[in-house]
Design a protein around this motif. Sequence first.
Motif, mmCIF file in Angstrom:
data_model
loop_
_atom_site.group_PDB
_atom_site.id
_atom_site.type_symbol
_atom_site.label_atom_id
_atom_site.label_comp_id
_atom_site.label_asym_id
_atom_site.label_seq_id
_atom_site.Cartn_x
_atom_site.Cartn_y
_atom_site.Cartn_z
ATOM 1 N N LYS A 94 0.850 -1.202 0.000
ATOM 2 C CA LYS A 94 0.000 0.000 0.000
ATOM 3 C C LYS A 94 0.885 1.250 0.000
ATOM 4 N N ARG A 95 1.887 1.258 0.855
ATOM 5 C CA ARG A 95 2.784 2.424 0.913
ATOM 6 C C ARG A 95 3.471 2.655 -0.418
ATOM 7 N N PHE A 96 3.871 1.555 -1.040
ATOM 8 C CA PHE A 96 4.564 1.671 -2.333
ATOM 9 C C PHE A 96 3.596 2.217 -3.393
ATOM 10 N N ASP A 97 2.361 1.728 -3.365
ATOM 11 C CA ASP A 97 1.354 2.214 -4.321
ATOM 12 C C ASP A 97 1.106 3.715 -4.141
ATOM 13 N N LEU A 98 1.149 4.186 -2.887
ATOM 14 C CA LEU A 98 0.931 5.625 -2.639
ATOM 15 C C LEU A 98 2.058 6.454 -3.263
ATOM 16 N N VAL A 99 3.278 5.934 -3.175
ATOM 17 C CA VAL A 99 4.406 6.646 -3.802
ATOM 18 C C VAL A 99 4.214 6.683 -5.316
ATOM 19 N N ARG A 100 3.702 5.576 -5.832
ATOM 20 C CA ARG A 100 3.481 5.502 -7.267
ATOM 21 C C ARG A 100 2.411 6.516 -7.707
ATOM 22 N N GLU A 101 1.382 6.662 -6.867
ATOM 23 C CA GLU A 101 0.338 7.653 -7.182
ATOM 24 C C GLU A 101 0.905 9.059 -7.136
ATOM 25 N N GLU A 102 1.768 9.303 -6.152
ATOM 26 C CA GLU A 102 2.387 10.630 -6.052
ATOM 27 C C GLU A 102 3.224 10.911 -7.305
ATOM 28 N N ALA A 103 3.925 9.888 -7.781
ATOM 29 C CA ALA A 103 4.760 10.049 -8.982
ATOM 30 C C ALA A 103 3.907 10.465 -10.179
ATOM 31 N N VAL A 104 2.731 9.856 -10.277
ATOM 32 C CA VAL A 104 1.818 10.215 -11.373
ATOM 33 C C VAL A 104 1.422 11.682 -11.235
ATOM 34 N N ARG A 105 1.066 12.081 -10.004
ATOM 35 C CA ARG A 105 0.650 13.474 -9.760
ATOM 36 C C ARG A 105 1.724 14.469 -10.140
ATOM 37 N N ILE A 106 2.986 14.144 -9.832
ATOM 38 C CA ILE A 106 4.033 15.121 -10.121
ATOM 39 C C ILE A 106 4.655 14.904 -11.495
ATOM 40 N N GLY A 107 4.062 14.008 -12.266
ATOM 41 C CA GLY A 107 4.437 13.908 -13.680
ATOM 42 C C GLY A 107 5.672 13.067 -13.986
ATOM 43 N N VAL A 108 5.999 12.113 -13.077
ATOM 44 C CA VAL A 108 7.119 11.204 -13.367
ATOM 45 C C VAL A 108 6.603 10.086 -14.276
ATOM 46 N N SER A 109 7.273 9.844 -15.391
ATOM 47 C CA SER A 109 6.833 8.738 -16.254
ATOM 48 C C SER A 109 8.031 8.104 -16.947
ATOM 49 N N GLY A 110 7.769 6.995 -17.604
ATOM 50 C CA GLY A 110 8.816 6.331 -18.379
ATOM 51 C C GLY A 110 9.860 5.606 -17.545
ATOM 52 N N ILE A 111 9.522 5.313 -16.293
ATOM 53 C CA ILE A 111 10.463 4.544 -15.466
ATOM 54 C C ILE A 111 9.808 3.227 -15.062
ATOM 55 N N ARG A 112 10.606 2.284 -14.559
ATOM 56 C CA ARG A 112 10.014 1.002 -14.166
ATOM 57 C C ARG A 112 9.785 0.963 -12.652
ATOM 58 N N TRP A 113 8.721 0.262 -12.275
ATOM 59 C CA TRP A 113 8.326 0.115 -10.873
ATOM 60 C C TRP A 113 8.408 -1.354 -10.513
ATOM 61 N N HIS A 114 9.067 -1.632 -9.379
ATOM 62 C CA HIS A 114 9.155 -3.042 -8.972
ATOM 63 C C HIS A 114 9.291 -3.201 -7.472
ATOM 64 N N SER A 115 8.543 -4.171 -6.945
ATOM 65 C CA SER A 115 8.580 -4.427 -5.505
ATOM 66 C C SER A 115 8.769 -5.910 -5.187
ATOM 67 N N CYS A 116 8.538 -6.776 -6.143
ATOM 68 C CA CYS A 116 8.442 -8.203 -5.808
ATOM 69 C C CYS A 116 9.749 -8.970 -5.828
ATOM 70 N N ASN A 117 9.958 -9.762 -4.789
ATOM 71 C CA ASN A 117 10.915 -10.863 -4.849
ATOM 72 C C ASN A 117 10.094 -12.119 -5.178
ATOM 73 N N SER A 118 10.675 -13.282 -5.037
ATOM 74 C CA SER A 118 9.973 -14.510 -5.431
ATOM 75 C C SER A 118 8.661 -14.693 -4.683
ATOM 76 N N ALA A 119 8.727 -14.655 -3.347
ATOM 77 C CA ALA A 119 7.537 -14.941 -2.549
ATOM 78 C C ALA A 119 6.435 -13.922 -2.847
ATOM 79 N N ALA A 120 6.813 -12.655 -2.962
ATOM 80 C CA ALA A 120 5.819 -11.603 -3.207
ATOM 81 C C ALA A 120 5.124 -11.812 -4.545
ATOM 82 N N LEU A 121 5.886 -12.186 -5.544
ATOM 83 C CA LEU A 121 5.290 -12.392 -6.870
ATOM 84 C C LEU A 121 4.187 -13.451 -6.811
ATOM 85 N N PHE A 122 4.497 -14.572 -6.138
ATOM 86 C CA PHE A 122 3.527 -15.666 -6.124
ATOM 87 C C PHE A 122 2.388 -15.407 -5.158
#
Length: 332
Positions: free
Chosen positions: A162-190
Amino acid sequence: MSQIRISSRNFFHNISQIAAKTQSIEKIALVLKDNAYGHGLKIMAELARKAGVRHAVVRRVCEAEAIGGLFETVLVLSELPQETPPEDIHITINSMEAIDRIPKDTTVELKIDTGMHRNGIEPGRFAEALEKISGRGLKLAGVMTHYRSADEMGSEFFWQKKRFDLVREEAVRIGVSGIRWHSCNSAALFRMSGFDEDIARIGIAAYGCLKMPSSFFPPDLMPVMSLWADKIATRELRAGERVGYGGEGVVAEDCRISSYDIGYGDGWPRREYVLPDGRSLVGRVSMDMVCIEGDEERICIFDDASKAAEQLGTIGYEVMTGLSASVKRVVV
Ligand SMILES: *Cc1c(COP(=O)(O)O)cnc(C)c1O
């Protein structure tokens, strides 16, 4: 000589299981840190490329350089370069102070500390970090975080996400684009339903040793590494005779004992241990050998590092990364 066998078939199988979850092989960033979890950096980098993996993650700059050219990007997790690296080598920013120490024009990815509290910047300082990064002439290519308990039951995983998603929303608001977002290791992905990020940083699952509660429905993965040792010598012993240092290995009946060429000098733990075929090591583990009842030319020490780790009171990661780089790795 003792050897580590790398099953290319099992590795390709695991990669296809992972790609089914990320929905594209292009979204896998294979974690090759610490000698590819003990499997051999170059060997695994080449197999990954063969499998179609495009991105890699390592710990140090020299590891990134060693596999240069095999991947579109190589992310360095925890070392700052002395000079500007080539554009395909990305450097992780783990603190505000680090931004001052990275050479101009370096491609960077910003780590956000969403709750693990080892490294990364606080979510509240995201905008400030972005400004500092552009002020220093660094090129931002990604934003990432890391979960502290993705492999355990409980809600922590969700609040970090949730915290990471909030940062991502803030990035959209301030116009950051064209970068990659990633949070998952193996366990998180599955664990995540509907993976919607740009890449997943996958280590242990690719090597086939992911442990998760069964309620998370872990995928069907197969261990890539097995460890083998060759016979050095055989002798017949009488009941009551003792084997190895301190004479700790007392044989109960007349038997045939052989020594095999793996020991703590190779990174094998100096502990009691039962082989996959059910035979126990006899006596103490020496620097360069162990003893076992029987006389075959070659024995399998483990074919599943997670199972070996359970006996040894640790985790598969430690068993595998502990094996010394001098043990020969062969792809089968
Ligand atoms: C080691 C590491 C990974 C890989 O974790 P696994 O559990 O092996 O998949 C991912 N991200 C970061 C930051 C890591 O340090």
